[in-house]
Write a protein that holds these residues in place. Structure first.
Motif, PDB file in Angstrom:
ATOM      1  N   ILE A  54       0.822  -1.189   0.038  1.00  0.00           N
ATOM      2  CA  ILE A  54      -0.017  -0.010   0.204  1.00  0.00           C
ATOM      3  C   ILE A  54       0.941   1.267  -0.023  1.00  0.00           C
ATOM      4  N   ASP A  55       0.435   2.189  -0.851  1.00  0.00           N
ATOM      5  CA  ASP A  55       1.384   3.687  -0.976  1.00  0.00           C
ATOM      6  C   ASP A  55       0.409   4.416  -0.480  1.00  0.00           C
ATOM      7  N   PRO A  56       0.701   4.763   0.950  1.00  0.00           N
ATOM      8  CA  PRO A  56      -0.496   5.664   1.619  1.00  0.00           C
ATOM      9  C   PRO A  56      -0.418   7.096   1.486  1.00  0.00           C
ATOM     10  N   THR A  57      -0.285   7.333   0.313  1.00  0.00           N
ATOM     11  CA  THR A  57      -0.215   9.025  -0.258  1.00  0.00           C
ATOM     12  C   THR A  57      -1.472   9.128  -1.036  1.00  0.00           C
ATOM     13  N   PHE A  58      -2.449   8.502  -1.084  1.00  0.00           N
ATOM     14  CA  PHE A  58      -3.655   8.618  -1.661  1.00  0.00           C
ATOM     15  C   PHE A  58      -4.818   8.570  -0.963  1.00  0.00           C
ATOM     16  N   PRO A  59      -5.170   9.961  -0.545  1.00  0.00           N
ATOM     17  CA  PRO A  59      -6.452   9.980   0.398  1.00  0.00           C
ATOM     18  C   PRO A  59      -7.747  10.047  -0.558  1.00  0.00           C
ATOM     19  N   PHE A  61      -8.208   7.055   0.156  1.00  0.00           N
ATOM     20  CA  PHE A  61      -8.141   5.410  -0.116  1.00  0.00           C
ATOM     21  C   PHE A  61      -6.954   4.941   0.867  1.00  0.00           C
ATOM     22  N   GLU A  62      -5.970   5.430   0.734  1.00  0.00           N
ATOM     23  CA  GLU A  62      -4.871   5.200   1.731  1.00  0.00           C
ATOM     24  C   GLU A  62      -4.190   6.460   2.227  1.00  0.00           C
ATOM     25  N   MET A  63      -4.382   6.641   3.689  1.00  0.00           N
ATOM     26  CA  MET A  63      -3.388   7.896   4.095  1.00  0.00           C
ATOM     27  C   MET A  63      -2.917   7.595   5.362  1.00  0.00           C
ATOM     28  N   MET A 113      -3.043  -3.042  -2.832  1.00  0.00           N
ATOM     29  CA  MET A 113      -4.297  -2.348  -2.721  1.00  0.00           C
ATOM     30  C   MET A 113      -4.002  -1.034  -2.542  1.00  0.00           C
ATOM     31  N   SER A 114      -4.051  -0.255  -3.495  1.00  0.00           N
ATOM     32  CA  SER A 114      -3.522   1.177  -3.525  1.00  0.00           C
ATOM     33  C   SER A 114      -4.293   2.046  -4.756  1.00  0.00           C
ATOM     34  N   GLY A 115      -5.608   1.851  -4.885  1.00  0.00           N
ATOM     35  CA  GLY A 115      -6.425   2.547  -5.740  1.00  0.00           C
ATOM     36  C   GLY A 115      -5.851   2.521  -7.207  1.00  0.00           C
ATOM     37  N   MET A 116      -5.515   1.496  -7.543  1.00  0.00           N
ATOM     38  CA  MET A 116      -4.685   0.803  -8.711  1.00  0.00           C
ATOM     39  C   MET A 116      -5.589   1.023  -9.674  1.00  0.00           C
ATOM     40  N   THR A 117      -5.683   1.772 -11.038  1.00  0.00           N
ATOM     41  CA  THR A 117      -6.250   1.581 -12.019  1.00  0.00           C
ATOM     42  C   THR A 117      -6.140   0.468 -12.910  1.00  0.00           C
ATOM     43  N   ILE A 118      -7.076  -0.309 -13.366  1.00  0.00           N
ATOM     44  CA  ILE A 118      -6.999  -1.648 -14.018  1.00  0.00           C
ATOM     45  C   ILE A 118      -6.645  -0.979 -15.604  1.00  0.00           C
ATOM     46  N   LYS A 121      -2.179  -2.480 -19.748  1.00  0.00           N
ATOM     47  CA  LYS A 121      -0.648  -2.748 -19.690  1.00  0.00           C
ATOM     48  C   LYS A 121      -0.123  -3.303 -18.396  1.00  0.00           C
ATOM     49  N   ARG A 122      -0.914  -2.918 -17.442  1.00  0.00           N
ATOM     50  CA  ARG A 122      -0.671  -3.453 -16.021  1.00  0.00           C
ATOM     51  C   ARG A 122      -0.948  -4.871 -15.811  1.00  0.00           C
ATOM     52  N   ALA A 123      -2.198  -5.404 -16.665  1.00  0.00           N
ATOM     53  CA  ALA A 123      -2.793  -6.401 -16.750  1.00  0.00           C
ATOM     54  C   ALA A 123      -1.931  -7.691 -17.150  1.00  0.00           C
ATOM     55  N   VAL A 161       2.561  15.422 -11.562  1.00  0.00           N
ATOM     56  CA  VAL A 161       1.924  14.250 -11.416  1.00  0.00           C
ATOM     57  C   VAL A 161       2.613  13.321 -10.485  1.00  0.00           C
ATOM     58  N   GLN A 162       2.213  12.231 -10.011  1.00  0.00           N
ATOM     59  CA  GLN A 162       2.611  11.484  -9.287  1.00  0.00           C
ATOM     60  C   GLN A 162       3.280  10.317  -9.931  1.00  0.00           C
ATOM     61  N   ILE A 163       4.595   9.802  -9.762  1.00  0.00           N
ATOM     62  CA  ILE A 163       5.476   8.997 -10.469  1.00  0.00           C
ATOM     63  C   ILE A 163       4.703   7.616 -10.692  1.00  0.00           C
ATOM     64  N   GLY A 164       4.510   6.942 -11.679  1.00  0.00           N
ATOM     65  CA  GLY A 164       4.095   5.748 -12.176  1.00  0.00           C
ATOM     66  C   GLY A 164       2.487   5.575 -11.948  1.00  0.00           C
ATOM     67  N   THR A 165       1.672   6.871 -12.115  1.00  0.00           N
ATOM     68  CA  THR A 165       0.481   6.753 -12.142  1.00  0.00           C
ATOM     69  C   THR A 165      -0.072   6.893 -13.514  1.00  0.00           C
ATOM     70  N   LYS A 166      -1.596   6.943 -13.607  1.00  0.00           N
ATOM     71  CA  LYS A 166      -2.305   7.169 -14.979  1.00  0.00           C
ATOM     72  C   LYS A 166      -2.159   8.492 -15.394  1.00  0.00           C
ATOM     73  N   GLY A 167      -2.077   9.183 -14.233  1.00  0.00           N
ATOM     74  CA  GLY A 167      -2.064  10.797 -14.438  1.00  0.00           C
ATOM     75  C   GLY A 167      -0.842  11.088 -15.125  1.00  0.00           C
ATOM     76  N   HIS A 202      -4.346  14.073 -11.820  1.00  0.00           N
ATOM     77  CA  HIS A 202      -4.585  12.868 -11.019  1.00  0.00           C
ATOM     78  C   HIS A 202      -5.885  12.675 -10.679  1.00  0.00           C
ATOM     79  N   ASP A 203      -6.137  11.532 -10.071  1.00  0.00           N
ATOM     80  CA  ASP A 203      -7.469  11.208  -9.904  1.00  0.00           C
ATOM     81  C   ASP A 203      -8.362  11.971  -9.007  1.00  0.00           C
ATOM     82  N   PHE A 204      -9.591  11.900  -9.435  1.00  0.00           N
ATOM     83  CA  PHE A 204     -10.573  13.186  -8.938  1.00  0.00           C
ATOM     84  C   PHE A 204     -10.895  13.250  -7.622  1.00  0.00           C
TER      85      PHE A 204
HETATM   86  N1  ARG Z   1      -5.419   5.367 -10.024  1.00  0.00           N
HETATM   87  C1  ARG Z   1      -4.099   5.935 -10.218  1.00  0.00           C
HETATM   88  C2  ARG Z   1      -3.191   4.939 -10.906  1.00  0.00           C
HETATM   89  O1  ARG Z   1      -3.535   3.614 -10.787  1.00  0.00           O
HETATM   90  C3  ARG Z   1      -3.360   6.432  -9.114  1.00  0.00           C
HETATM   91  C4  ARG Z   1      -3.339   5.719  -7.895  1.00  0.00           C
HETATM   92  C5  ARG Z   1      -2.434   6.171  -6.757  1.00  0.00           C
HETATM   93  N2  ARG Z   1      -2.349   5.422  -5.672  1.00  0.00           N
HETATM   94  C6  ARG Z   1      -1.765   5.404  -4.648  1.00  0.00           C
HETATM   95  N3  ARG Z   1      -1.699   4.909  -3.637  1.00  0.00           N
HETATM   96  N4  ARG Z   1      -0.609   6.375  -4.699  1.00  0.00           N
HETATM   97  O2  ARG Z   1      -2.385   5.045 -11.551  1.00  0.00           O
END
Ligand code: ARG
Length: 281
Positions: A54-59, A61-63, A113-118, A121-123, A161-167, A202-204
């Motif tokens: 879990i990357d807890p930088t995503f309120p 969802f995980e903070m 479990m980190s709000g990860m978008t399906i 490419k990831r799949a 943006v946050q590194i490695g995200t869909k954004g 970033h995610d809304f």
């Molecule tokens: N939903 C976006 C993605 O999958 C951002 C998720 C960031 N989650 C986090 N825990 N930092 O790329």
């Protein structure tokens, strides 16, 4: 002669008895082994131990709370899944978001479990659960910024943006854009507020919450979402646990535990979720 006959008879009788006892012993042993093996397999089916990244930088969802405890919607869903399916969970919060998939592939963690978008490419690298959340990307700007309305207006702008995200991927596709990458979106929002960058993608829901808890006034989210995305729990490719995770999610949705948690964190009713996320690159 008589004596000899008798002893032969006894011998035969003893042999028979021995044989009979042997059979009984064999049957008892087989039954016992069966029971023993059954209980071993049953046990392993009942209890799974999972280390979840879990990357807890995503309120929300995980903070991380001030006392360092990690809380959020994802954590509550995870806890509910664990209860439902007798899974023992250990949280691993040491990795940045962009390190999670690699760690899963290496077997350092068992799930993400980190709000990860399906995404497709990831799949290619992970097995996603059924979707558990629907949302999309949004652009955030300073209040006074009036020219930026869509991604078209972001050409040649500086985007955080946050590194490695869909954004981050979305921003990469905007021509001439200069991209500033951050390990946490809270840092990006401060840069935006201070006027060092033009926009954040970033995610809304995460932006909305981060602005609220960070008391970041003077920022405006452009509410027209850029994408429709679904979050999933990631497991290793061909994971044997995927069915149990999906069954648990389905049960939580059916018995409204999901709706309760959703309205606790988002103050609204959840949108209906498809069983399979539409393909998103
Ligand atoms: N939903 C976006 C993605 O999958 C951002 C998720 C960031 N989650 C986090 N825990 N930092 O790329």
């Amino acid at each position: 002669m008589k004596l000899q006959y008798q002893s032969i008879k006894r011998k035969i009788f003893n042999k028979k008895r021995f044989k009979k006892l042997g059979w009984i012993a064999l049957i008892v042993t087989v039954c016992f082994l069966n029971v023993a093996c059954d209980s071993i397999t049953n046990n392993s089916e009942e209890k799974i131990l999972l280390t979840v990244g879990i990357d807890p930088t995503f309120p929300p969802f995980e903070m991380r709370e001030e006392n360092n405890r990690i809380v959020g919607f994802d954590l509550d869903i995870l806890r509910a899944i664990a209860e439902q399916e007798e899974i023992e969970i250990t949280i691993d919060d040491r990795l940045a978001f962009n390190q999670l998939i690699n760690a899963l592939e290496q077997g350092e963690i068992d799930a993400i479990m980190s709000g990860m978008t399906i995404t497709s490419k990831r799949a290619e690298k992970v097995e996603f659960s059924r979707p558990y959340f629907q949302t999309g990307l949004a652009i955030t700007v300073r209040d006074e910024e009036r020219k930026i309305q869509s991604t078209n207006d972001l050409k040649n702008k500086t985007i955080a943006v946050q590194i490695g995200t869909k954004g981050a991927r979305k921003a990469e596709n905007i021509s001439g854009a200069k991209i500033s990458q951050f390990s946490s979106i809270a840092l990006a929002l401060h840069e935006l507020k201070n006027g060092n960058i033009d926009a954040v993608i970033h995610d809304f829901p995460a932006i909305l919450y981060a602005i609220k808890i960070g008391n970041l006034d003077g920022l405006r989210i452009i509410e027209k979402l850029l994408t429709t995305e679904y979050y999933g729990i990631a497991l290793p490719k061909d994971s044997e646990h995927i069915d149990r995770i999906n069954d648990a999610l389905e049960a939580l949705i059916a018995d409204r535990t999901y709706d309760d948690l959703y309205s606790q964190w988002f103050n609204s009713e959840p949108r209906p979720l498809p069983e399979i996320a539409p393909t998103l690159e």
